[in-house]
Scaffold this active site. Sequence first.
Site, PDB file in Angstrom:
ATOM      1  N   LYS A 167      38.775 -34.759 -14.924  1.00  0.00           N
ATOM      2  CA  LYS A 167      38.587 -34.964 -13.502  1.00  0.00           C
ATOM      3  C   LYS A 167      39.489 -34.039 -12.690  1.00  0.00           C
ATOM      4  CE  LYS A 167      35.475 -38.053 -13.860  1.00  0.00           C
ATOM      5  NZ  LYS A 167      34.092 -37.756 -13.407  1.00  0.00           N
ATOM      6  N   ASP A 195      35.319 -31.813 -13.280  1.00  0.00           N
ATOM      7  CA  ASP A 195      34.381 -32.616 -12.498  1.00  0.00           C
ATOM      8  C   ASP A 195      35.095 -33.128 -11.253  1.00  0.00           C
ATOM      9  OD1 ASP A 195      32.479 -34.317 -11.511  1.00  0.00           O
ATOM     10  OD2 ASP A 195      32.362 -35.610 -13.280  1.00  0.00           O
ATOM     11  N   GLU A 221      31.656 -29.310 -12.211  1.00  0.00           N
ATOM     12  CA  GLU A 221      30.647 -30.340 -11.910  1.00  0.00           C
ATOM     13  C   GLU A 221      30.866 -30.953 -10.536  1.00  0.00           C
ATOM     14  OE1 GLU A 221      29.837 -32.845 -15.231  1.00  0.00           O
ATOM     15  OE2 GLU A 221      29.677 -34.661 -14.024  1.00  0.00           O
ATOM     16  N   GLU A 250      23.956 -35.840 -10.867  1.00  0.00           N
ATOM     17  CA  GLU A 250      24.091 -37.235 -11.299  1.00  0.00           C
ATOM     18  C   GLU A 250      23.818 -38.204 -10.162  1.00  0.00           C
ATOM     19  OE1 GLU A 250      28.411 -36.763 -12.338  1.00  0.00           O
ATOM     20  OE2 GLU A 250      28.533 -38.772 -11.501  1.00  0.00           O
ATOM     21  N   ASP A 273      20.801 -38.633 -14.504  1.00  0.00           N
ATOM     22  CA  ASP A 273      21.167 -39.822 -15.254  1.00  0.00           C
ATOM     23  C   ASP A 273      19.881 -40.650 -15.383  1.00  0.00           C
ATOM     24  OD1 ASP A 273      24.011 -41.773 -15.584  1.00  0.00           O
ATOM     25  OD2 ASP A 273      22.000 -42.625 -15.785  1.00  0.00           O
ATOM     26  N   HIS A 300      23.533 -36.719 -17.413  1.00  0.00           N
ATOM     27  CA  HIS A 300      24.732 -37.516 -17.116  1.00  0.00           C
ATOM     28  C   HIS A 300      24.566 -38.882 -17.769  1.00  0.00           C
ATOM     29  CE1 HIS A 300      26.878 -40.494 -14.495  1.00  0.00           C
ATOM     30  NE2 HIS A 300      27.832 -39.600 -14.596  1.00  0.00           N
ATOM     31  N   GLU A 333      26.794 -36.566 -23.093  1.00  0.00           N
ATOM     32  CA  GLU A 333      28.045 -36.945 -22.431  1.00  0.00           C
ATOM     33  C   GLU A 333      28.495 -38.279 -23.010  1.00  0.00           C
ATOM     34  OE1 GLU A 333      28.080 -37.443 -18.129  1.00  0.00           O
ATOM     35  OE2 GLU A 333      30.278 -37.476 -18.200  1.00  0.00           O
TER      36      GLU A 333
HETATM   37 MG   LIG Z   1      30.278 -36.326 -13.067  1.00  0.00          MG
END
Ligand SMILES: [Mg+2]
Length: 379
Positions: A167, A195, A221, A250, A273, A300, A333
């Site tokens: 992150k 991300d 991301e 996502e 997703d 995702h 993922e």
């Molecule tokens: Mg993400």
Amino acid sequence: MNITAVDVFTLRHTLREPFGFSQWWYSQRTALLVRVTADNGLVGWGECYGDAAVNAAVVRDFCGPRVVGQDPRRIGVIWEDLYNRSRDYGRKGAFVAGLSGLDLALWDLQGKALGVPVSTLLGGARVDRVEAYATGMYFTRGGQQASKLAEEAAHYVGQGFRAVKMKVGLGLAADLANVRAVRRAIGPDIRLAIDANHAFSARAAIELGLHAAVEGLWWFEEPVAPEDLDGYADVRAALQPQGVAIAGGECEATRFGFRDLCVRRCVDLLQPDLGAAGGFTAGLQIAALAGAFGLELRPHTWGSAVAVAAALQFLAALPETPGALVPGERWLELDQTENPLRDELIPGFPERDGPWVKVPDGPGLGIEPRLEQLAPWLV
Ligand SMILES: [Mg+2]
């Protein structure tokens, strides 16, 4: 065959230690499972991505009454009917998430009815295992963020993962310190994605991306808000010369949402997703768009064992585009943060050997949640 019931099950696990990302802190993990029952006793399971309570209302109060009594094999008819009935106020978000969970359950049921895995219904499995990358390295309280993230990243590499995602979104200085620490910990050969969960303006994202690119980024991301396609295009144009791929999607839904990402060509990697974008039905359509526009798909996945099983079925069946002697990459993922809803719901699943995760080969999703197994987390 007719649908006799659509039920929802909210699962909740309170975390031992809260963790954060660029938008908020998690103190618990929740999942909304959807179960469709047919009059021959078959059941199908799905899962929605997003707020469990809101999604539960969509499935229970909007979708359920409209599909009970219908033939569950007419998945496309049901999908279009529910989408059209909510078009005036839906189109993405919770309405499509609810529809997604129902759609996944219908495909699971269809696979069980025919005695084949969903991957067969989607066109056929090309592989029997998929490589996973480890998603983790969220923010924790108590300082020493960089060294804690570095330690966590090294742990994943020690587990056999060859790619990890961390992150960012704390601001340039903190993010760069974290990225550098993680890169030092994992060495030059492990792939590292970052991300931001749409924490940045395009300008700030470009600034971070240019500095972080030196560390070797697999992809960046959600650098900017999902509504800001011009921002995405600016970030992609600025970072493409640095070899940084841009990923997003996502928060996007259906062929209509992903059409815009494709036409604008503002991302390199599309990340639908299945529990938010419209289930397997929409997933196939988005995969077709990706293939036609020459973009890669990196679905995702964030949820329980049901969401992971759905992602595996989908990934296994993804067409080879453009096709080559050496098969293209397909990446699962695999969130590694504390979540028994993912690791303990189905005994022995997901079945991972180093970075490789086996695609379940039983009928439907290839897993069978049982109510007594859900009990510890049932709300
Ligand atoms: Mg993400």
